[in-house]
Design a protein around this motif. Structure first.
Motif, PDB file in Angstrom:
ATOM      1  N   PRO A 126     -43.870  12.685 -28.794  1.00  0.00           N
ATOM      2  CA  PRO A 126     -43.147  11.960 -29.994  1.00  0.00           C
ATOM      3  C   PRO A 126     -41.996  11.463 -29.099  1.00  0.00           C
ATOM      4  CG  PRO A 126     -43.575  14.410 -30.528  1.00  0.00           C
ATOM      5  CD  PRO A 126     -44.014  14.230 -29.074  1.00  0.00           C
ATOM      6  N   GLY A 127     -41.561  10.335 -29.791  1.00  0.00           N
ATOM      7  CA  GLY A 127     -40.415   9.576 -29.347  1.00  0.00           C
ATOM      8  C   GLY A 127     -40.934   8.199 -28.779  1.00  0.00           C
ATOM      9  N   LEU A 128     -39.750   7.313 -28.279  1.00  0.00           N
ATOM     10  CA  LEU A 128     -40.235   6.001 -27.803  1.00  0.00           C
ATOM     11  C   LEU A 128     -40.790   6.305 -26.404  1.00  0.00           C
ATOM     12  CD1 LEU A 128     -36.949   4.391 -28.860  1.00  0.00           C
ATOM     13  CD2 LEU A 128     -39.284   3.895 -29.847  1.00  0.00           C
ATOM     14  N   ASN A 129     -41.932   5.276 -26.097  1.00  0.00           N
ATOM     15  CA  ASN A 129     -42.712   5.182 -24.759  1.00  0.00           C
ATOM     16  C   ASN A 129     -42.024   4.010 -23.946  1.00  0.00           C
ATOM     17  OD1 ASN A 129     -44.522   5.374 -22.548  1.00  0.00           O
ATOM     18  ND2 ASN A 129     -45.913   4.426 -23.734  1.00  0.00           N
ATOM     19  N   MET A 130     -40.937   4.243 -23.507  1.00  0.00           N
ATOM     20  CA  MET A 130     -40.182   3.119 -22.608  1.00  0.00           C
ATOM     21  C   MET A 130     -39.129   3.629 -21.948  1.00  0.00           C
ATOM     22  SD  MET A 130     -38.320   1.058 -25.640  1.00  0.00           S
ATOM     23  CE  MET A 130     -37.129   0.247 -24.414  1.00  0.00           C
ATOM     24  N   CYS A 131     -38.763   2.931 -20.880  1.00  0.00           N
ATOM     25  CA  CYS A 131     -37.513   3.105 -20.136  1.00  0.00           C
ATOM     26  C   CYS A 131     -36.292   2.271 -21.071  1.00  0.00           C
ATOM     27  CB  CYS A 131     -37.384   2.740 -18.699  1.00  0.00           C
ATOM     28  SG  CYS A 131     -35.972   2.540 -17.925  1.00  0.00           S
ATOM     29  N   GLY A 132     -35.356   2.755 -21.521  1.00  0.00           N
ATOM     30  CA  GLY A 132     -34.269   2.060 -22.039  1.00  0.00           C
ATOM     31  C   GLY A 132     -33.055   1.827 -21.575  1.00  0.00           C
ATOM     32  N   ALA A 133     -33.310   1.739 -20.088  1.00  0.00           N
ATOM     33  CA  ALA A 133     -31.847   1.623 -19.474  1.00  0.00           C
ATOM     34  C   ALA A 133     -31.695   0.077 -19.491  1.00  0.00           C
ATOM     35  CB  ALA A 133     -32.408   1.564 -17.947  1.00  0.00           C
ATOM     36  N   GLY A 134     -30.398  -0.175 -19.763  1.00  0.00           N
ATOM     37  CA  GLY A 134     -30.045  -1.506 -20.349  1.00  0.00           C
ATOM     38  C   GLY A 134     -30.345  -2.305 -21.322  1.00  0.00           C
ATOM     39  N   ARG A 135     -31.372  -1.481 -22.226  1.00  0.00           N
ATOM     40  CA  ARG A 135     -31.706  -2.397 -23.184  1.00  0.00           C
ATOM     41  C   ARG A 135     -31.548  -1.634 -24.563  1.00  0.00           C
ATOM     42  NH1 ARG A 135     -37.778  -1.474 -20.554  1.00  0.00           N
ATOM     43  NH2 ARG A 135     -37.998  -3.378 -19.502  1.00  0.00           N
ATOM     44  N   VAL A 136     -31.586  -0.320 -24.583  1.00  0.00           N
ATOM     45  CA  VAL A 136     -30.900   0.336 -25.758  1.00  0.00           C
ATOM     46  C   VAL A 136     -30.061   1.502 -25.276  1.00  0.00           C
ATOM     47  CG1 VAL A 136     -32.830  -0.048 -27.009  1.00  0.00           C
ATOM     48  CG2 VAL A 136     -33.023   1.837 -25.645  1.00  0.00           C
ATOM     49  N   VAL A 137     -29.973   1.787 -24.025  1.00  0.00           N
ATOM     50  CA  VAL A 137     -29.032   3.071 -23.455  1.00  0.00           C
ATOM     51  C   VAL A 137     -28.131   2.437 -22.276  1.00  0.00           C
ATOM     52  CG1 VAL A 137     -30.632   4.700 -24.179  1.00  0.00           C
ATOM     53  CG2 VAL A 137     -30.553   3.919 -21.642  1.00  0.00           C
ATOM     54  N   CYS A 138     -27.383   2.995 -21.961  1.00  0.00           N
ATOM     55  CA  CYS A 138     -26.334   2.333 -20.908  1.00  0.00           C
ATOM     56  C   CYS A 138     -25.220   3.856 -20.688  1.00  0.00           C
ATOM     57  CB  CYS A 138     -25.443   1.333 -21.229  1.00  0.00           C
ATOM     58  SG  CYS A 138     -24.311   1.103 -22.236  1.00  0.00           S
ATOM     59  N   LEU A 139     -24.487   3.736 -19.563  1.00  0.00           N
ATOM     60  CA  LEU A 139     -23.433   4.711 -19.256  1.00  0.00           C
ATOM     61  C   LEU A 139     -22.215   4.055 -19.003  1.00  0.00           C
ATOM     62  CD1 LEU A 139     -22.737   7.831 -18.069  1.00  0.00           C
ATOM     63  CD2 LEU A 139     -23.147   6.676 -15.958  1.00  0.00           C
ATOM     64  N   ILE A 140     -21.089   4.891 -19.496  1.00  0.00           N
ATOM     65  CA  ILE A 140     -19.753   4.228 -19.353  1.00  0.00           C
ATOM     66  C   ILE A 140     -19.179   5.714 -18.569  1.00  0.00           C
ATOM     67  CG2 ILE A 140     -17.455   3.990 -19.942  1.00  0.00           C
ATOM     68  CD1 ILE A 140     -18.406   2.759 -22.487  1.00  0.00           C
TER      69      ILE A 140
END
Length: 371
Positions: A242-256
């Motif tokens: 279950p869930g998205l099959n992808m690396c979301g770095a810089g696309r849908v997620v990021c870190l401050i």
């Protein structure tokens, strides 16, 4: 919209991150051996209360609907409640991760009175021996006490967050039973070789056989267990989790991070993946929408050495951070590739070429004096 079409759209990036992680401080009362941010000591450049509030105002304008707050231990900050209350007042829900040390009865009641708040208690062993070997002596008892205080305060369904290692894989059923006993939800995530985890990864990361064990367990329990989509590399084994099959770095997620630096994801705190700083002209919004790094990550990615593998569409080559911090090429196989391709390459990577985390806020080791 089909899942494949949704994933294709997300890979191109969004106007605002779906999942934004904000490490409020590098200060921490623990010294977990797999800490992804090498936390321990506070950084003197930490964003002030007013700077943090200004970032939240900007996130409100971007219509970010919730943030993940972590650290270090976020509750160490004296303005912790002021910051999360400002977030909630802005219509931004808060999910924060904690080791539970500061969730006494009084704070549990204060947290239980707040709306749009979710809490994750970190625990890496059903028993104290397994947990404390990773998170420090007494940390198991501290986490259980925090759970009891939240339950007694009527907080509702909090989460128990587990990093799966080779030493606790056999405890997955036990973690689920523990969560059920508190009316909580279990969240299991993948160990990454980030921060201090870069040094402990070889000893802690699950074996290939254990990866298959995790996959089968998640297939059986995945509808009721959260994973943060962190095990998508296991989809090469067959049925997709279950869930998205992808690396979301810089696309849908990021870190401050605590000093305002913006990274592609929480697991790549390294200068190569730093996109800017929230204090730069244009703030977070400009970093997210215009940084060269995020623009590059949103371009179609090459399958590289994995192009000839029939499982590539299923696993997408795995985790960028896991590859980077083990010295593997970003367009190569994941170090925990279930086909064993990553493991074959690891043996040929010179130690001198394995990147080190850019910052280390670990507390100095205590030297025992023998009389």
């Amino acid at each position: 919209m089909s899942v494949n079409n949704l994933v294709s759209q997300l890979k191109g990036g969004l106007d605002a991150p779906i999942c934004l992680t904000w490490e409020l401080t590098y200060a921490c009362n623990l010294a977990c051996v797999h800490c992804l941010s090498s936390s321990g000591q506070r950084d003197d450049r930490e964003l002030s209360t007013e700077q943090a509030k200004a970032v939240l105002d900007e996130l409100r304008d971007l219509q970010v609907f919730y943030i993940n707050i972590g650290g270090g231990e976020p509750m160490i900050r004296r303005d912790f409640f002021e910051i999360i209350e400002h977030s909630i007042a802005n219509g931004i829900g808060v999910k924060f991760s904690t080791n539970g040390a500061f969730i006494d009865k009084k704070n549990a009641e204060r947290l239980a009175a707040m709306d749009y708040l979710d809490i994750q208690i970190s625990l890496d062993g059903v028993d104290a021996a397994t947990n404390d070997a990773v998170r420090g002596e007494g940390s198991h008892a501290t986490a259980i006490r925090a759970m009891e205080n939240l339950r007694d305060a009527g907080f509702g369904p909090f989460k128990i967050s587990v990093v799966v290692t080779r030493h606790n894989v056999d405890q997955l059923d036990g973690f689920k039973a523990l969560a059920d006993s508190f009316g909580a939800q279990l969240r299991v995530t993948r160990l990454r070789p980030s921060g201090r985890g870069a040094d402990s990864w070889n000893d802690l990361h699950p074996t290939n056989a254990q990866q298959r064990q995790i996959y089968n367990w998640l297939l059986a329990h995945g509808e009721n267990v959260l994973t943060g989509d962190s095990f998508f590399h296991l989809n090469a084994l067959g049925e997709s989790l279950p869930g998205l099959n992808m690396c979301g770095a810089g696309r849908v997620v990021c870190l401050i991070d605590p000093i305002g630096d913006v990274y592609a994801c929480p697991f790549v705190i390294h200068d190569q993946f730093k996109a800017g700083n929230v204090l730069d002209t244009g703030g977070f919004s400009k970093v997210w929408k215009e940084s060269d790094l995020f623009t590059e990550l949103r371009e179609p990615q090459s399958a590289g050495a994995c192009a000839s593998c029939g499982a590539y569409d299923a696993c997408q080559g795995g985790c960028m951070a896991a590859k980077f911090f083990t010295g593997l090429p970003l367009d190569g196989p994941d170090p925990e590739c279930v086909g064993g391709e990553g493991e074959k390459l690891l043996s040929s990577v010179p130690v001198s070429l394995i990147p080190r985390p850019s910052m280390d806020h670990s507390k100095p080791a205590r030297i025992k004096v023998i009389a």
